[in-house]
Scaffold this motif. Structure first.
Motif, PDB file in Angstrom:
ATOM      1  N   ARG A  20      38.210  23.994 -55.833  1.00  0.00           N
ATOM      2  CA  ARG A  20      37.788  23.047 -54.789  1.00  0.00           C
ATOM      3  C   ARG A  20      36.364  22.553 -55.046  1.00  0.00           C
ATOM      4  NH1 ARG A  20      40.508  26.522 -51.419  1.00  0.00           N
ATOM      5  NH2 ARG A  20      38.584  27.583 -50.787  1.00  0.00           N
ATOM      6  N   ALA A  21      35.540  23.422 -55.630  1.00  0.00           N
ATOM      7  CA  ALA A  21      34.167  23.033 -55.955  1.00  0.00           C
ATOM      8  C   ALA A  21      34.117  22.139 -57.193  1.00  0.00           C
ATOM      9  CB  ALA A  21      33.313  24.279 -56.172  1.00  0.00           C
ATOM     10  N   GLY A  22      35.258  21.977 -57.855  1.00  0.00           N
ATOM     11  CA  GLY A  22      35.332  21.100 -59.014  1.00  0.00           C
ATOM     12  C   GLY A  22      34.744  21.702 -60.281  1.00  0.00           C
ATOM     13  N   LEU A  23      34.751  23.034 -60.362  1.00  0.00           N
ATOM     14  CA  LEU A  23      34.159  23.708 -61.509  1.00  0.00           C
ATOM     15  C   LEU A  23      35.220  24.349 -62.398  1.00  0.00           C
ATOM     16  CD1 LEU A  23      31.239  25.532 -59.698  1.00  0.00           C
ATOM     17  CD2 LEU A  23      31.065  23.515 -61.153  1.00  0.00           C
ATOM     18  N   THR A  24      34.982  24.297 -63.686  1.00  0.00           N
ATOM     19  CA  THR A  24      35.821  25.045 -64.619  1.00  0.00           C
ATOM     20  C   THR A  24      35.347  26.492 -64.619  1.00  0.00           C
ATOM     21  OG1 THR A  24      34.366  24.717 -66.513  1.00  0.00           O
ATOM     22  CG2 THR A  24      36.080  23.023 -66.116  1.00  0.00           C
ATOM     23  N   LEU A  25      36.137  27.362 -65.210  1.00  0.00           N
ATOM     24  CA  LEU A  25      35.746  28.756 -65.330  1.00  0.00           C
ATOM     25  C   LEU A  25      34.437  28.864 -66.119  1.00  0.00           C
ATOM     26  CD1 LEU A  25      36.573  31.706 -64.772  1.00  0.00           C
ATOM     27  CD2 LEU A  25      37.723  31.682 -66.977  1.00  0.00           C
ATOM     28  N   ALA A  26      34.321  28.103 -67.195  1.00  0.00           N
ATOM     29  CA  ALA A  26      33.109  28.139 -68.027  1.00  0.00           C
ATOM     30  C   ALA A  26      31.876  27.689 -67.239  1.00  0.00           C
ATOM     31  CB  ALA A  26      33.292  27.267 -69.262  1.00  0.00           C
ATOM     32  N   GLN A  27      32.001  26.638 -66.474  1.00  0.00           N
ATOM     33  CA  GLN A  27      30.872  26.131 -65.683  1.00  0.00           C
ATOM     34  C   GLN A  27      30.447  27.148 -64.627  1.00  0.00           C
ATOM     35  OE1 GLN A  27      32.902  22.570 -64.423  1.00  0.00           O
ATOM     36  NE2 GLN A  27      31.653  21.268 -65.771  1.00  0.00           N
ATOM     37  N   ALA A  28      31.426  27.729 -63.950  1.00  0.00           N
ATOM     38  CA  ALA A  28      31.125  28.703 -62.901  1.00  0.00           C
ATOM     39  C   ALA A  28      30.498  29.960 -63.492  1.00  0.00           C
ATOM     40  CB  ALA A  28      32.387  29.052 -62.125  1.00  0.00           C
ATOM     41  N   ALA A  29      31.003  30.408 -64.619  1.00  0.00           N
ATOM     42  CA  ALA A  29      30.447  31.599 -65.267  1.00  0.00           C
ATOM     43  C   ALA A  29      29.000  31.355 -65.681  1.00  0.00           C
ATOM     44  CB  ALA A  29      31.297  31.979 -66.473  1.00  0.00           C
TER      45      ALA A  29
END
Length: 70
Positions: A20-29
């Motif tokens: 929902r925040a529009g983030l990929t796993l890589a971006q969030a990590a």
């Protein structure tokens, strides 16, 4: 075609919040200063340290209780 006996994949509340925040796993990590592998495992198990839950709640702009199961 999907078998009628196959369950649809379950998405954890944490993964749904990230999406929902529009983030990929890589971006969030990267934003939360953990490895992709660590974040993926935490999302699957719904097992977050308090510090990581705080970081993710801020990054995803969601309540911290999204990361607390039980």
């Amino acid at each position: 075609m999907r078998s009628r006996f196959t369950k649809p994949p379950m998405v954890s509340a944490a993964k749904a919040a990230r999406e929902r925040a529009g983030l990929t796993l890589a971006q969030a990590a990267r934003a939360s200063r953990v490895s992709e592998r660590y974040l993926a495992r935490a999302e699957r198990a719904m097992n977050f340290s308090f510090v990581l839950a705080q970081r993710l709640a801020e990054i995803y702009s969601c309540p911290i209780d999204v990361f607390v199961s039980g």
